[in-house]
Design a protein around this motif. Sequence first.
Motif, PDB file in Angstrom:
ATOM      1  N   ASN A  64       0.842  -1.193   0.000  1.00 38.25           N
ATOM      2  CA  ASN A  64       0.000   0.000   0.000  1.00 38.25           C
ATOM      3  C   ASN A  64       0.874   1.238   0.000  1.00 38.25           C
ATOM      4  O   ASN A  64       1.831   1.329   0.764  1.00 38.25           O
ATOM      5  CB  ASN A  64      -0.899   0.035   1.239  1.00 38.25           C
ATOM      6  CG  ASN A  64      -1.874  -1.113   1.278  1.00 38.25           C
ATOM      7  OD1 ASN A  64      -2.368  -1.540   0.239  1.00 38.25           O
ATOM      8  ND2 ASN A  64      -2.138  -1.631   2.465  1.00 38.25           N
ATOM      9  N   GLU A  65       0.519   2.190  -0.847  1.00 35.49           N
ATOM     10  CA  GLU A  65       1.263   3.445  -0.876  1.00 35.49           C
ATOM     11  C   GLU A  65       0.726   4.366   0.221  1.00 35.49           C
ATOM     12  O   GLU A  65      -0.488   4.488   0.389  1.00 35.49           O
ATOM     13  CB  GLU A  65       1.125   4.118  -2.230  1.00 35.49           C
ATOM     14  CG  GLU A  65       2.015   5.344  -2.352  1.00 35.49           C
ATOM     15  CD  GLU A  65       2.032   5.896  -3.755  1.00 35.49           C
ATOM     16  OE1 GLU A  65       2.139   7.125  -3.879  1.00 35.49           O
ATOM     17  OE2 GLU A  65       1.942   5.107  -4.712  1.00 35.49           O
ATOM     18  N   THR A  66       1.622   4.975   0.974  1.00 32.61           N
ATOM     19  CA  THR A  66       1.234   5.884   2.059  1.00 32.61           C
ATOM     20  C   THR A  66       1.581   7.308   1.650  1.00 32.61           C
ATOM     21  O   THR A  66       2.713   7.590   1.259  1.00 32.61           O
ATOM     22  CB  THR A  66       1.989   5.530   3.362  1.00 32.61           C
ATOM     23  OG1 THR A  66       1.739   4.167   3.664  1.00 32.61           O
ATOM     24  CG2 THR A  66       1.546   6.404   4.503  1.00 32.61           C
ATOM     25  N   THR A  67       0.620   8.200   1.754  1.00 33.17           N
ATOM     26  CA  THR A  67       0.844   9.601   1.412  1.00 33.17           C
ATOM     27  C   THR A  67       1.091  10.409   2.688  1.00 33.17           C
ATOM     28  O   THR A  67       0.852   9.932   3.804  1.00 33.17           O
ATOM     29  CB  THR A  67      -0.380  10.195   0.685  1.00 33.17           C
ATOM     30  OG1 THR A  67      -1.487  10.213   1.601  1.00 33.17           O
ATOM     31  CG2 THR A  67      -0.728   9.387  -0.553  1.00 33.17           C
ATOM     32  N   GLU A  68       1.542  11.640   2.510  1.00 34.19           N
ATOM     33  CA  GLU A  68       1.745  12.524   3.659  1.00 34.19           C
ATOM     34  C   GLU A  68       0.447  12.748   4.413  1.00 34.19           C
ATOM     35  O   GLU A  68       0.430  12.795   5.636  1.00 34.19           O
ATOM     36  CB  GLU A  68       2.322  13.866   3.207  1.00 34.19           C
ATOM     37  CG  GLU A  68       3.777  13.799   2.815  1.00 34.19           C
ATOM     38  CD  GLU A  68       4.322  15.164   2.450  1.00 34.19           C
ATOM     39  OE1 GLU A  68       3.952  16.162   3.098  1.00 34.19           O
ATOM     40  OE2 GLU A  68       5.132  15.223   1.511  1.00 34.19           O
ATOM     41  N   VAL A  98      -0.288   9.906   6.781  1.00 36.83           N
ATOM     42  CA  VAL A  98       0.512  10.017   8.007  1.00 36.83           C
ATOM     43  C   VAL A  98      -0.069  11.097   8.911  1.00 36.83           C
ATOM     44  O   VAL A  98      -0.230  10.885  10.118  1.00 36.83           O
ATOM     45  CB  VAL A  98       1.992  10.317   7.674  1.00 36.83           C
ATOM     46  CG1 VAL A  98       2.795  10.564   8.941  1.00 36.83           C
ATOM     47  CG2 VAL A  98       2.602   9.174   6.875  1.00 36.83           C
ATOM     48  N   ASP A  99      -0.408  12.242   8.330  1.00 39.18           N
ATOM     49  CA  ASP A  99      -1.012  13.325   9.118  1.00 39.18           C
ATOM     50  C   ASP A  99      -2.300  12.885   9.792  1.00 39.18           C
ATOM     51  O   ASP A  99      -2.556  13.203  10.952  1.00 39.18           O
ATOM     52  CB  ASP A  99      -1.276  14.557   8.245  1.00 39.18           C
ATOM     53  CG  ASP A  99      -0.006  15.275   7.834  1.00 39.18           C
ATOM     54  OD1 ASP A  99       1.055  14.999   8.432  1.00 39.18           O
ATOM     55  OD2 ASP A  99      -0.084  16.103   6.908  1.00 39.18           O
ATOM     56  N   ASP A 100      -3.133  12.124   9.064  1.00 38.28           N
ATOM     57  CA  ASP A 100      -4.392  11.634   9.639  1.00 38.28           C
ATOM     58  C   ASP A 100      -4.146  10.760  10.860  1.00 38.28           C
ATOM     59  O   ASP A 100      -4.836  10.863  11.865  1.00 38.28           O
ATOM     60  CB  ASP A 100      -5.189  10.835   8.596  1.00 38.28           C
ATOM     61  CG  ASP A 100      -5.784  11.717   7.509  1.00 38.28           C
ATOM     62  OD1 ASP A 100      -5.853  12.954   7.702  1.00 38.28           O
ATOM     63  OD2 ASP A 100      -6.185  11.162   6.462  1.00 38.28           O
TER      64      ASP A 100
END
Length: 91
Positions: free
Chosen positions: A78-82, A85-87
Amino acid sequence: MTPSLNVDEETKDRLEELQAEIRLRTGREVTQTELLRQIVDRGYESRGEIIDSFNESAVPLSEDEKAAMQRGRFSSGNETTESDVDDVLYD
């Protein structure tokens, strides 16, 4: 004997504040001479960079340490976006 350096009171106060902050954040006592040498030799852009330079954990990892850290990594697919991470961190 070390030659003296004349600085105005404001500069001296700022050096003392920075010394105190280094002591609080790193646990290290540094002299004004060490502090000035570090600033002049490395040409830091921010106060944080100067403080971190006295923190032993800021020393770059050896190649063996980097390899050890990477051995435990794996991809979940799974690709993780910024924003992902913020969520997790801030919501």
